[in-house]
Write a protein that holds these residues in place. Sequence first.
Motif, PDB file in Angstrom:
ATOM      1  N   ALA A  90       0.970  -1.177   0.183  1.00 23.24           N
ATOM      2  CA  ALA A  90       0.501  -0.323  -0.116  1.00 23.24           C
ATOM      3  C   ALA A  90       0.708   1.331   0.057  1.00 23.24           C
ATOM      4  CB  ALA A  90      -1.428   0.148   1.795  1.00 23.24           C
ATOM      5  N   GLN A  91       1.815   1.038   0.775  1.00 24.22           N
ATOM      6  CA  GLN A  91       3.346   2.703   0.463  1.00 24.22           C
ATOM      7  C   GLN A  91       3.467   2.831  -0.463  1.00 24.22           C
ATOM      8  OE1 GLN A  91       6.170   2.660   3.565  1.00 24.22           O
ATOM      9  NE2 GLN A  91       6.092   4.263   4.135  1.00 24.22           N
ATOM     10  N   ARG A  92       4.047   1.515  -1.013  1.00 23.59           N
ATOM     11  CA  ARG A  92       4.511   1.756  -2.437  1.00 23.59           C
ATOM     12  C   ARG A  92       3.469   1.792  -3.251  1.00 23.59           C
ATOM     13  NH1 ARG A  92       6.426  -3.553  -2.749  1.00 23.59           N
ATOM     14  NH2 ARG A  92       8.523  -2.252  -2.117  1.00 23.59           N
ATOM     15  N   ASP A  93       2.656   1.611  -3.138  1.00 22.38           N
ATOM     16  CA  ASP A  93       1.213   1.603  -4.673  1.00 22.38           C
ATOM     17  C   ASP A  93       0.964   3.387  -4.494  1.00 22.38           C
ATOM     18  OD1 ASP A  93       1.608  -0.730  -5.085  1.00 22.38           O
ATOM     19  OD2 ASP A  93      -0.007  -1.263  -4.798  1.00 22.38           O
ATOM     20  N   THR A  94       1.058   3.785  -3.289  1.00 24.52           N
ATOM     21  CA  THR A  94       0.589   4.948  -3.339  1.00 24.52           C
ATOM     22  C   THR A  94       1.812   6.273  -3.779  1.00 24.52           C
ATOM     23  OG1 THR A  94      -0.939   4.316  -1.603  1.00 24.52           O
ATOM     24  CG2 THR A  94      -0.097   6.879  -0.816  1.00 24.52           C
ATOM     25  N   ALA A  95       2.685   5.974  -2.903  1.00 24.39           N
ATOM     26  CA  ALA A  95       4.401   6.761  -3.639  1.00 24.39           C
ATOM     27  C   ALA A  95       4.215   6.677  -4.887  1.00 24.39           C
ATOM     28  CB  ALA A  95       5.264   5.699  -2.989  1.00 24.39           C
ATOM     29  N   LEU A  96       3.819   5.241  -6.213  1.00 26.83           N
ATOM     30  CA  LEU A  96       4.285   5.454  -7.576  1.00 26.83           C
ATOM     31  C   LEU A  96       3.649   6.541  -7.882  1.00 26.83           C
ATOM     32  CD1 LEU A  96       4.267   2.017  -8.050  1.00 26.83           C
ATOM     33  CD2 LEU A  96       6.069   3.027  -8.616  1.00 26.83           C
ATOM     34  N   PRO A  97       2.756   7.010  -8.248  1.00 19.75           N
ATOM     35  CA  PRO A  97       2.109   8.048  -8.579  1.00 19.75           C
ATOM     36  C   PRO A  97       2.138   9.230  -8.070  1.00 19.75           C
ATOM     37  CG  PRO A  97       0.220   6.782  -8.091  1.00 19.75           C
ATOM     38  CD  PRO A  97       1.405   6.898  -7.575  1.00 19.75           C
ATOM     39  N   GLN A  98       2.979   9.816  -7.374  1.00 20.13           N
ATOM     40  CA  GLN A  98       3.596  10.882  -6.968  1.00 20.13           C
ATOM     41  C   GLN A  98       4.850  11.556  -7.701  1.00 20.13           C
ATOM     42  OE1 GLN A  98       1.335  12.001  -4.591  1.00 20.13           O
ATOM     43  NE2 GLN A  98       0.395  10.386  -4.607  1.00 20.13           N
ATOM     44  N   ALA A  99       4.922  13.126  -7.770  1.00 19.91           N
ATOM     45  CA  ALA A  99       5.731  14.245  -8.474  1.00 19.91           C
ATOM     46  C   ALA A  99       7.505  12.639  -8.015  1.00 19.91           C
ATOM     47  CB  ALA A  99       5.155  14.822  -7.833  1.00 19.91           C
ATOM     48  N   GLU A 100       7.402  12.764  -7.537  1.00 20.08           N
ATOM     49  CA  GLU A 100       8.963  11.980  -6.755  1.00 20.08           C
ATOM     50  C   GLU A 100      10.062  10.748  -8.038  1.00 20.08           C
ATOM     51  OE1 GLU A 100       6.539  12.171  -4.643  1.00 20.08           O
ATOM     52  OE2 GLU A 100       7.876  14.076  -3.198  1.00 20.08           O
ATOM     53  N   TRP A 101       8.375  10.199  -8.412  1.00 15.49           N
ATOM     54  CA  TRP A 101       8.207   8.634  -9.170  1.00 15.49           C
ATOM     55  C   TRP A 101       7.267   9.281 -10.813  1.00 15.49           C
ATOM     56  CZ3 TRP A 101      11.425   5.335  -7.183  1.00 15.49           C
ATOM     57  CH2 TRP A 101      11.942   5.401  -5.941  1.00 15.49           C
ATOM     58  N   PHE A 102       6.469   8.727 -10.654  1.00 13.37           N
ATOM     59  CA  PHE A 102       5.777   8.553 -12.196  1.00 13.37           C
ATOM     60  C   PHE A 102       5.547  10.019 -11.918  1.00 13.37           C
ATOM     61  CE2 PHE A 102       5.361   4.003 -11.808  1.00 13.37           C
ATOM     62  CZ  PHE A 102       5.855   3.385 -12.616  1.00 13.37           C
ATOM     63  N   ASP A 103       5.048  10.696 -11.912  1.00 12.85           N
ATOM     64  CA  ASP A 103       4.322  12.185 -11.560  1.00 12.85           C
ATOM     65  C   ASP A 103       2.941  12.169 -12.716  1.00 12.85           C
ATOM     66  OD1 ASP A 103       3.954  15.118 -10.941  1.00 12.85           O
ATOM     67  OD2 ASP A 103       5.491  15.361 -12.904  1.00 12.85           O
ATOM     68  N   THR A 104       2.265  10.996 -11.912  1.00 13.71           N
ATOM     69  CA  THR A 104       0.904  11.102 -13.342  1.00 13.71           C
ATOM     70  C   THR A 104       0.099  12.508 -13.411  1.00 13.71           C
ATOM     71  OG1 THR A 104      -0.519  10.125 -11.145  1.00 13.71           O
ATOM     72  CG2 THR A 104       1.151   8.416 -12.942  1.00 13.71           C
ATOM     73  N   LYS A 105      -0.150  13.480 -12.447  1.00 14.51           N
ATOM     74  CA  LYS A 105      -0.425  14.290 -12.350  1.00 14.51           C
ATOM     75  C   LYS A 105      -0.248  15.111 -14.247  1.00 14.51           C
ATOM     76  CE  LYS A 105      -2.518  15.227  -8.658  1.00 14.51           C
ATOM     77  NZ  LYS A 105      -3.135  16.377  -7.246  1.00 14.51           N
ATOM     78  N   ALA A 106       0.853  15.094 -14.305  1.00 13.17           N
ATOM     79  CA  ALA A 106       1.420  15.955 -15.233  1.00 13.17           C
ATOM     80  C   ALA A 106       1.588  14.980 -16.839  1.00 13.17           C
ATOM     81  CB  ALA A 106       3.030  16.298 -15.126  1.00 13.17           C
TER      82      ALA A 106
END
Length: 198
Positions: A90-106
């Motif tokens: 759960a912690q890893r999966d929450t982090a993945l879309p964030q700006a430090e990783w995949f930055d899925t918003k951008a």
Amino acid sequence: MITVRLALVAALALASLAIASLARPTGAEAAAWTVDAAKSRIGFSGVQVGVPFQGRFKRFTARIDFDPAAPEAGHAVVDIDLASAETGDAQRDTALPQAEWFDTKATPQARFEATWFVAKGGDAYEAVGTLTIRGIRRDAILPFRLTRAGSTARAVGHLDLVRTQFGVGQGPWASGQWVALEVGVEIDLTATETASKP
């Protein structure tokens, strides 16, 4: 401690390597293929604090034109929904879309585009093209093996990447101290031949 990295390809993945010595002939035909998402998988693997982990992308699309008899005339585009990455943690999966990783918003998608294919003998091929993650595009070669039964084919391949070459893992995650820089992308695609294209 949050984690993760990765990419694509695909599946579709992807290995960064420029090849300027190959020329793609024109005028050949390639068959169009429809990927069966229920029987296909684009996965990834890595190491966090010394412990290996695996994951997958639940959503992706693929457009493939490929004829084993004329691989140089082929073309494929695999788009991966980066927000669909899951590893079971759960912690890893929450982090993945964030700006430090995949930055899925951008940059919500990664893309592997093969501009042609190379026969390597037997059932072995290479998809030659580019991989784009977080807006960074690099040359990539995806080795894979192809098995065929009638109008159905299965392609299984693996691509090794260095995640920081695509900006995956920013700030304290860029060093590889907590999450290894080297990641693997695995593709396992089942598709049905639908038509031949001139």
